[in-house]
Design a protein around this motif. Structure first.
Motif, PDB file in Angstrom:
ATOM      1  N   VAL A   1       1.362  -6.271  52.497  1.00  0.00           N
ATOM      2  CA  VAL A   1       2.001  -6.859  53.668  1.00  0.00           C
ATOM      3  C   VAL A   1       2.154  -8.355  53.421  1.00  0.00           C
ATOM      4  O   VAL A   1       1.461  -8.934  52.598  1.00  0.00           O
ATOM      5  CB  VAL A   1       1.186  -6.607  54.961  1.00  0.00           C
ATOM      6  CG1 VAL A   1       1.160  -5.133  55.296  1.00  0.00           C
ATOM      7  CG2 VAL A   1      -0.215  -7.166  54.838  1.00  0.00           C
ATOM      8  N   GLY A   2       3.085  -8.982  54.126  1.00  0.00           N
ATOM      9  CA  GLY A   2       3.359 -10.396  53.942  1.00  0.00           C
ATOM     10  C   GLY A   2       4.612 -10.575  53.128  1.00  0.00           C
ATOM     11  O   GLY A   2       5.340  -9.628  52.829  1.00  0.00           O
ATOM     12  N   SER A   3       4.892 -11.823  52.753  1.00  0.00           N
ATOM     13  CA  SER A   3       6.103 -12.096  51.981  1.00  0.00           C
ATOM     14  C   SER A   3       5.758 -12.821  50.695  1.00  0.00           C
ATOM     15  O   SER A   3       4.765 -13.542  50.615  1.00  0.00           O
ATOM     16  CB  SER A   3       7.076 -12.926  52.809  1.00  0.00           C
ATOM     17  OG  SER A   3       6.513 -14.191  53.085  1.00  0.00           O
ATOM     18  N   MET A   4       6.628 -12.614  49.695  1.00  0.00           N
ATOM     19  CA  MET A   4       6.430 -13.227  48.401  1.00  0.00           C
ATOM     20  C   MET A   4       7.793 -13.701  47.877  1.00  0.00           C
ATOM     21  O   MET A   4       8.790 -12.976  48.011  1.00  0.00           O
ATOM     22  CB  MET A   4       5.808 -12.239  47.421  1.00  0.00           C
ATOM     23  CG  MET A   4       5.484 -12.846  46.083  1.00  0.00           C
ATOM     24  SD  MET A   4       4.537 -11.755  45.018  1.00  0.00           S
ATOM     25  CE  MET A   4       5.719 -10.487  44.688  1.00  0.00           C
ATOM     26  N   LYS A   5       7.844 -14.907  47.336  1.00  0.00           N
ATOM     27  CA  LYS A   5       9.080 -15.453  46.783  1.00  0.00           C
ATOM     28  C   LYS A   5       8.837 -15.843  45.316  1.00  0.00           C
ATOM     29  O   LYS A   5       7.805 -16.423  45.008  1.00  0.00           O
ATOM     30  CB  LYS A   5       9.539 -16.683  47.551  1.00  0.00           C
ATOM     31  CG  LYS A   5       9.931 -16.430  48.971  1.00  0.00           C
ATOM     32  CD  LYS A   5      10.339 -17.739  49.634  1.00  0.00           C
ATOM     33  CE  LYS A   5      10.697 -17.508  51.089  1.00  0.00           C
ATOM     34  NZ  LYS A   5      11.040 -18.761  51.764  1.00  0.00           N
ATOM     35  N   ILE A   6       9.807 -15.520  44.492  1.00  0.00           N
ATOM     36  CA  ILE A   6       9.766 -15.939  43.077  1.00  0.00           C
ATOM     37  C   ILE A   6      10.896 -16.923  42.872  1.00  0.00           C
ATOM     38  O   ILE A   6      12.062 -16.599  43.139  1.00  0.00           O
ATOM     39  CB  ILE A   6       9.875 -14.732  42.131  1.00  0.00           C
ATOM     40  CG1 ILE A   6       8.676 -13.801  42.373  1.00  0.00           C
ATOM     41  CG2 ILE A   6       9.939 -15.187  40.682  1.00  0.00           C
ATOM     42  CD1 ILE A   6       8.710 -12.535  41.581  1.00  0.00           C
ATOM     43  N   ASN A   7      10.560 -18.127  42.412  1.00  0.00           N
ATOM     44  CA  ASN A   7      11.516 -19.221  42.262  1.00  0.00           C
ATOM     45  C   ASN A   7      12.282 -19.482  43.556  1.00  0.00           C
ATOM     46  O   ASN A   7      13.485 -19.718  43.555  1.00  0.00           O
ATOM     47  CB  ASN A   7      12.488 -18.948  41.113  1.00  0.00           C
ATOM     48  CG  ASN A   7      11.816 -19.066  39.759  1.00  0.00           C
ATOM     49  OD1 ASN A   7      10.816 -19.742  39.610  1.00  0.00           O
ATOM     50  ND2 ASN A   7      12.360 -18.380  38.777  1.00  0.00           N
TER      51      ASN A   7
END
Length: 148
Positions: free
Chosen positions: A140-146
């Motif tokens: 759960v939650g958010s993840m950003k790559i670059n």
């Protein structure tokens, strides 16, 4: 008589002046060369000391590692880097229990980072969740790559 001597031997005096100038130039070059050699010997000694130190560190921390031909070449930046950001990251197990709760942070591209904590604190669970390998639960939650 002095002027007659100078007129008769002017070519000899010219050659003498050139020889003296060359002698001084060779002397100056020799001094510079010796100074550079002394500097190189000092630098080579420092390099040998740092190589010995790195060998001792590797032998100490990795005793089974063969280090006879090991040479530390420094740390170089990787060409392909990625920054990772995560916000309110968590891991919900099928039982309904949440083992990671609201973890927020970022790993900047090209920077070294350490995840530290006591045994059982959830370091491996965190990394498995972040990498998408925690198949035993739901991220759960958010993840950003670059930034995306």
């Amino acid at each position: 008589p002095r002027e007659a001597f100078l007129n008769e031997n002017s070519s000899v005096l010219g050659v003498f002046g050139v020889v003296c100038t060359m002698f001084v130039a060779v002397y100056m070059l020799d001094r510079r060369w010796r100074r550079l050699q002394t500097h190189l010997e000092k630098v080579a000694g420092i390099m040998n000391e740092s190589r010995a130190c790195s060998l001792n560190l590797v032998r100490h921390f990795m005793p089974s590692f063969k280090v006879e031909k090991y040479q530390f070449r420094g740390m170089k930046a990787k060409k392909g880097t990625a920054g990772v950001e995560f916000d309110n990251l968590g891991l919900d197990l099928p039982s309904g229990k949440r083992v990671l709760n609201r973890v927020t942070g970022r790993f900047e591209a090209g920077r070294m980072c350490a995840i530290m904590g006591p045994s059982g604190a959830g370091k491996t669970t965190f990394m498995h969740t972040l990498c998408g390998k925690a198949t035993y639960g739901q991220m759960v939650g958010s993840m950003k790559i670059n930034g995306q």
